[in-house]
Design an enzyme around this catalytic site. Sequence first.
Site, mmCIF file in Angstrom:
data_model
loop_
_atom_site.group_PDB
_atom_site.id
_atom_site.type_symbol
_atom_site.label_atom_id
_atom_site.label_comp_id
_atom_site.label_asym_id
_atom_site.label_seq_id
_atom_site.Cartn_x
_atom_site.Cartn_y
_atom_site.Cartn_z
ATOM 1 C CB SER A 1 -0.874 -0.006 1.259
ATOM 2 O OG SER A 1 -1.551 1.220 1.394
ATOM 3 C CE1 TYR B 1 -4.054 -2.357 5.014
ATOM 4 C CE2 TYR B 1 -3.459 -0.062 4.635
ATOM 5 C CZ TYR B 1 -3.806 -1.305 4.146
ATOM 6 O OH TYR B 1 -3.881 -1.510 2.782
#
Length: 267
Positions: free
Chosen positions: A143, A156
Amino acid sequence: MPKGFSLPQCRAVITGASSGLGAEFARQLAPVAEALVLVARRAEALEKVKQELSATPARLLCCVADLSTDAGRDEVSAFLAAHGVKPNLLINNAGMGDYGSFASSSVEKTRTQIELNITALTLLTHALLPQLQTPGGILNVSSLASTLPMPDLAVYAASKAYVTSFSEALAIELAPRGITVSCVCPGPTPTNFSQTAKRADDGDTNRDGQALLRIPPSQVVREALGALQAGRACVFPGVGVSIAGRVFRLMPRGIMRWALRRRSGKE
Ligand SMILES: NC(=O)c1ccc[n+]([C@@H]2O[C@H](COP(=O)([O-])OP(=O)(O)OC[C@H]3O[C@@H](n4cnc5c(N)ncnc54)[C@H](OP(=O)(O)O)[C@@H]3O)[C@@H](O)[C@H]2O)c1
């Protein structure tokens, strides 16, 4: 630069193939693949993706497994053996987030996030490496969040920093074995991700500026597969995300923390 992985006739394992980016990987690979093993927890959603692709030449198999558990991860290897599939491509795509402060997070959701985003990706790669046919490929979905610490998405972002670092190291380690490793670092992409990441109190992240970075799943997947074919270790899909990724990676950490404090209103 390594030569890259050739997609025609690939035999791929795709985790998180029941929706979002994983289903899109299946859509783009099915016209050229020999076999696709679609892995996720929801059998019905996997079957729907399989039905959608039934006119393609690929052999399509659905493997129902919860990758946040050891039993689920073992199930994937057992499934491949039982169905006689010898993969040459592993796409570690399954992942999840959790919007909100770390202090108020549920232990269960945090544990599942780490198990899925880090442990599953690592141990599935370890389990499949001995049987991965060469020339082979591994494509890890990281990401843009991997490039910066993210208040209210802390675990995350840290888990994706792991994915990018792990992938770039493996790209070097496995190149002499004829295995191309790439990782893709998408920015905000319209999938079910936000729905899963939201908490019961409907907490959300700060979305200022996200519209500039958003691109469709089809473009994320096209650029990710392009990077794998070209032997590029890391790709930030879309012009906005590509610029943001470069800037975040070069930015001094002190300035980064100052900007993040201001953005999160904690200053
Ligand atoms: N969308 C974004 O903005 C964005 C941005 C950057 C990176 N990413 C990354 O992209 C990847 C794909 O996410 P997405 O955006 O496509 O979200 P998504 O639509 O929510 O897809 C997540 C996939 O992971 C599967 N999954 C979740 N928990 C699982 C478990 N315990 N075991 C097995 N499979 C599981 C889900 O299937 P089941 O529910 O059927 O198990 C689903 O197929 C993730 O790694 C995510 O971190 C997304």
